[in-house]
Every structure is written in structure tokens, then in C-alpha cells.
Design an enzyme around this catalytic site. Sequence first.
Site, PDB file in Angstrom:
ATOM      1  N   TYR A   1     -37.412  11.215  55.580  1.00  0.00           N
ATOM      2  CA  TYR A   1     -36.680  12.119  54.689  1.00  0.00           C
ATOM      3  C   TYR A   1     -36.026  13.279  55.460  1.00  0.00           C
ATOM      4  CZ  TYR A   1     -36.088  15.776  51.100  1.00  0.00           C
ATOM      5  OH  TYR A   1     -35.602  16.781  50.304  1.00  0.00           O
TER       6      TYR A   1
ATOM      7  N   ASP B   1     -43.201   2.547  67.662  1.00  0.00           N
ATOM      8  CA  ASP B   1     -44.268   3.489  67.326  1.00  0.00           C
ATOM      9  C   ASP B   1     -44.376   4.503  68.462  1.00  0.00           C
ATOM     10  OD1 ASP B   1     -46.843   4.701  67.010  1.00  0.00           O
ATOM     11  OD2 ASP B   1     -47.520   2.964  65.862  1.00  0.00           O
ATOM     12  N   ILE B   2     -44.511   5.807  68.142  1.00  0.00           N
ATOM     13  CA  ILE B   2     -44.609   6.777  69.229  1.00  0.00           C
ATOM     14  C   ILE B   2     -45.942   6.673  69.958  1.00  0.00           C
ATOM     15  CG2 ILE B   2     -42.969   8.410  68.226  1.00  0.00           C
ATOM     16  CD1 ILE B   2     -45.447  10.211  67.643  1.00  0.00           C
TER      17      ILE B   2
ATOM     18  N   TYR C   1     -54.925  16.731  57.103  1.00  0.00           N
ATOM     19  CA  TYR C   1     -53.489  16.769  57.387  1.00  0.00           C
ATOM     20  C   TYR C   1     -53.102  18.107  58.023  1.00  0.00           C
ATOM     21  CZ  TYR C   1     -48.533  17.511  56.578  1.00  0.00           C
ATOM     22  OH  TYR C   1     -47.202  17.833  56.741  1.00  0.00           O
TER      23      TYR C   1
ATOM     24  N   ARG D   1     -56.006  20.186  40.152  1.00  0.00           N
ATOM     25  CA  ARG D   1     -56.476  19.355  41.258  1.00  0.00           C
ATOM     26  C   ARG D   1     -57.239  20.243  42.238  1.00  0.00           C
ATOM     27  NH1 ARG D   1     -50.896  16.531  43.103  1.00  0.00           N
ATOM     28  NH2 ARG D   1     -50.432  18.743  43.264  1.00  0.00           N
TER      29      ARG D   1
END
Length: 325
Positions: A11, A51-52, A141, A282
Site C-alpha cells: 500500500y 523475499d528480503i 508488532y 477491543r
Amino acid sequence: MKLLICGGAGYVGSHMVRYLVERRHDVVVYDDLSTGHRASVPDEVTFVHGDIGDAGKLGRVFAGHRFDAVMHFCARSLVGESVVDPYVYYQNNIGNTLVLLAAMNQAGVDKLVFSSTAAVFGHPHGETIDESHPTEPINPYGQSKLMVEKVLADAARAYGLRSVALRYFNAAGADPSATIGEAHDPETHLIPNVLKAVLGQGGGLKVFGTDYDTRDGTCVRDYVHVNDLASAHLLAIEYLAKHEGAFRFNLGNGSGFSVKEVIAAAERVTGRPVPHEFAPRRPGDPATLVASSHQAREKLGWKPAVDVLDDILSSAWRWHLEPRY
């Protein structure tokens, strides 16, 4: 400049590529297409499917080109998924970044702009968040992004790597051409889910929590147009040409909008109702997350061009009416 864009089919990455191509920079995109879209990369741009974490393929890419800098957008970014499967996040977001950094060092490429996140801060300690705010991530994350920022600081001292970590708040919107836009699977971001609800897609919109200490009880977030993020990345590369070290900047408009306000804006923009239902909070959702981008404005010379919520939504709406992928 010649730039390697890792994650350039995603994105934010695809908008970065479009932004650079329009300004006549030479671009190579490296992406494994696990979440990105090949159709989002212009035909004239060199594309490498990889893929890195693949040191051999990365090495061959660096050997075949003389890059001035690298922009790194590759990451897994679903907070809930990171809690359920943290090993994957640490391997992908940290381990694979180390492979990329080693390849850069081997090739003598000493400038990197890293896609970071407001998730490095955790729960806010005030109404706005600047770079001095404590970094206390509350999920793997955010933790993985913060760890990379620390690696970059060490790399500046050890290897002379120049880097900028850009901490996005809520990326939103789409290119004015409406040929590229936001298309995740699953989609977890509010604005695309609001627009999907308008179109009768995605199974309906849920508003999580109506009892927060905000002006209308729903969460408040800072939305920044994706092309404004792209402009900050290019300014960051220019900044690194003149400054040594590892730097961190927050990117947001500095204005917060509640979930209810986003829904109302979407109804204005589309002229249609947004079907939605209310649900309990949440776990882990802060009431308010709003950026102070004073440092980016002062040091990078960055100024968002699209800072009105309705305009951000309008650009996203044009994409969602006729998505290309």
C-alpha cells in the site's frame, strides 16, 4: 537518484514508487507479493520477486545496480496476528531486516529510510505524541519495529549507516489517479472498512467502544494521506545526504478524528449511509493517538498537502469505486 524499494508493491510502498517515478527517479522494486500486488507497480519499473530474507537474491540485486539509497517497507503489520504468532513477526520484521542491512553494508549502500509506526509508543501519556514520548510497545508488532530502530542506531555507530525511521500514525487515502489504493486481506483499517460498508462489502462495520474519554465516546486517531507519507520519505533521503546518524520522525497531521466523525465524513463524501453497529471495546485500543510532527516539519521541511479528512476520504472513495486489484 537510483533507489531500491523493498515492499514496493504494498500500500504505502506502491504510492512511494509512483511518487518517485513521477519525479524521474530510477526505481527497482523488490517484493515477495505476500501482501502486495504486482499490478500496483508501473510496467516501466524494474520488479524483482523476492523475499528480503533471501540473502543470495538480495546480494545479486545489489551487485547488479548501484543504488544511492534503500527504502524499506517490508513488514507484517497486523497487531492481533503479532500477539498470536510473535515468532513470525520477530523473524520477518527483525530477522529479515538484518539480512537487508547486511546486504546493504556489503554493497556499500549507506542510506536507508525505514517504515516504522506509532505502535512503538504504546499507550499515550498526553494528548499528542512527539519523538520524546516514551517508547513502550504493547504488542509484538510495535516491539519489532522499535527493535529495528535500535538496530539502526547501533548500525550508525558501527558502520556509518545513515537512516531515518518514519513513525506513521494512520496512513489513509489513495493516489489522485485512483489507479492504486489500499487493498489488504484481511482489511483492518477503519477508512477502507467504512467505505466497504457503504458498498455493502466486507460483512458490515463494527465500532469498537463508545465509552472512551473522548468528545463522542469513540476512539480518536490521526489520519495522514499516503502521498504525504511518500513526500516525507523523499525528504528523508535528501536529509541523509547532509546528516550522519540515525534519526526518527513522527508523521501525522496533528489533528484527531473520532470513529463517529470518520463515519459522518464518509457519509458526506459518498452521499450514502454507512451501515454500522456498536460493539464492546477491543483490548489495548488507546482512546486517543495524535501525532506531533513538529520535528518532521522543522528538520525535513515536510508539510502535508492533504490535511482535510473529507479530502483524504474522497481519494480513497474514488479508488474503492473501481479498484484495479
